[in-house]
Design an enzyme around this catalytic site. Sequence first.
Site, mmCIF file in Angstrom:
data_model
loop_
_atom_site.group_PDB
_atom_site.id
_atom_site.type_symbol
_atom_site.label_atom_id
_atom_site.label_comp_id
_atom_site.label_asym_id
_atom_site.label_seq_id
_atom_site.Cartn_x
_atom_site.Cartn_y
_atom_site.Cartn_z
ATOM 1 N N ARG A 1 -35.579 -5.542 -16.562
ATOM 2 C CA ARG A 1 -35.675 -6.506 -17.651
ATOM 3 C C ARG A 1 -36.562 -7.699 -17.334
ATOM 4 N NH1 ARG A 1 -29.560 -6.755 -20.281
ATOM 5 N NH2 ARG A 1 -29.727 -4.768 -21.377
ATOM 6 N N HIS B 1 -33.410 -11.191 -22.162
ATOM 7 C CA HIS B 1 -33.596 -9.836 -22.672
ATOM 8 C C HIS B 1 -35.004 -9.761 -23.252
ATOM 9 C CE1 HIS B 1 -33.025 -6.080 -24.796
ATOM 10 N NE2 HIS B 1 -31.846 -5.945 -24.202
ATOM 11 N N GLU C 1 -30.935 3.711 -20.386
ATOM 12 C CA GLU C 1 -31.483 2.366 -20.530
ATOM 13 C C GLU C 1 -32.351 2.046 -19.322
ATOM 14 O OE1 GLU C 1 -28.553 -0.568 -21.512
ATOM 15 O OE2 GLU C 1 -27.980 0.428 -23.366
ATOM 16 N N HIS D 1 -30.011 -13.768 -22.584
ATOM 17 C CA HIS D 1 -29.029 -12.742 -22.944
ATOM 18 C C HIS D 1 -27.833 -12.696 -22.002
ATOM 19 C CE1 HIS D 1 -27.586 -9.074 -24.770
ATOM 20 N NE2 HIS D 1 -27.676 -8.417 -23.631
ATOM 21 N N ARG E 1 -29.562 -8.428 -13.610
ATOM 22 C CA ARG E 1 -28.542 -7.441 -13.979
ATOM 23 C C ARG E 1 -29.154 -6.126 -14.451
ATOM 24 N NH1 ARG E 1 -25.928 -6.088 -18.971
ATOM 25 N NH2 ARG E 1 -27.142 -7.702 -20.032
#
Length: 518
Positions: free
Chosen positions: A278, A233, A118, A337, A372
């Site tokens: 992100r 997100h 990811e 998110h 995050r």
Amino acid sequence: MTEVLDRLAGRVAIVGSGLAGLMTALTLAPQPVVLITRAGLGIETSSAWAQGGIAASLGADDNADLHLADTLTAGDGLCDTETAAAILKDAPAAIDALEGFGVRFDRSQDGTLKLGLEAAHCRRRIVHVEGDGSGGAIVRALIRAVRATPSIAVLEGVEVRRLLTTDGRVTGLLCAGRDSAAILSTSRVVLATGGLGGLYDATTNPAGNYGQGIMLAARAGAELADMEFVQFHPTALSSARHPLALISEAVRGEGAVLVNERGERFLADIPGAELAPRDVVARAIGAEIARGGRVFLDARGALGSGFTERFPTIAGFCREAGVDPERQPIPVRPAVHYHMGGVATDLDGRSTVERLWVVGEAAATGLHGANRLASNSLLEAVVMAMRAARDIGGTSAAVAVPVSARGLPVSANLSAVRPVVSRHLGLLRNGGAMLDAITTLLPLVEPNGASADPALVGLAIAVFALLRQESRGAHARTDFPAKLGLAERRKMTLDAILEAARTMASQYPAPRLLAKTA
């Protein structure tokens, strides 16, 4: 309900039944606990909706130091390095514990764990269960374990409206059931209530989750931390669905690319491209949409006819929206998110209120910093639940203190708060808009009406955000686009937040005008 709560008095009380709450209860066994959940076990929890899995440095080419380096980079200078290192080091033990409770992670034919990639990870280190249905599969396994554990009493359909304290220590919970209200006398409480995505129109979280744990802890006097950092997100499925369905980062990890309506890969020249952090990807997509364009995630070349087999849950969401991901690009947009902030805790989950522990998304441990790293959230939930349980196991129930409450606060209503938070505390922020949010939300907090509790959480975000006069991680200000050299985490109590909000509002008597011109 009073009779039921009287029988459960003195037990450790765990509020919330997502991954963190379930793991806390299971780890505490055989110590008697009561697990309190507003809906059914695992229902209305972000954990059960998680697609991406759990980040853990288990590969032959990986280690905790590499995982830490990626976490610190994504956190943009605001991670607590010592805390992050400790949590990430516990990843193998967390995976082992989950397997011990019946979770079956996806494995290759040779028995090794399948590891996915990811964004912002330098190695494949994401473990899954049932592909992109990881969260739901994990939660279902833990619910089975909870149901089979005699020491865990479960109260479903019960909402905690207030924490009760005496001399700064937790002494009980004020609860509302379907037909009545009652007090649970307890000297040890764990809040595992999840995030605050429900404060926003565009979210991938359960719409009713507005930061209840943050509100409960703040009203009890606990310090909050990092409240300004709300993660969007990048790739929620753009549709009429509410909440929005998530298109996991793992799809980009398998090679899917982002294009605009002209077919341009607008992230191609950014370091990391589609797998940049992100906040970077979300703002890039937001900019395309702001100019009147559209953005699509194109998995046809990378996955093609294999999309449904690899991502069955996402394929179902797409087809529900009339999109065939094997043959068509998927329309996407940013959506709230995850919240990096919350109740400030130490490495044992302890808040600044005596005998109050907070775990999962409701807590701010310092692991995530300003942004995050993908799939670190489920890891943190498991690790911190286990740490808090071990810490609680070393305590004993305090002598019962008679507790009372003046009255049951009314059920929260988000209708007046959600438009304000969505408009003024979003992907891009400015001082005038945040002042507008503060002056609108502050009068809603103080009368303690139906809007008071969600308004309190929104107000905390706004105050923290206005005080951070820089752009860092998920907090981006158009009036302060630069990043300051030295970053500091801010911690504040509710009294300090309210004092700051009143001062800000008094100094700027016409914030709506400022919001239009800032």
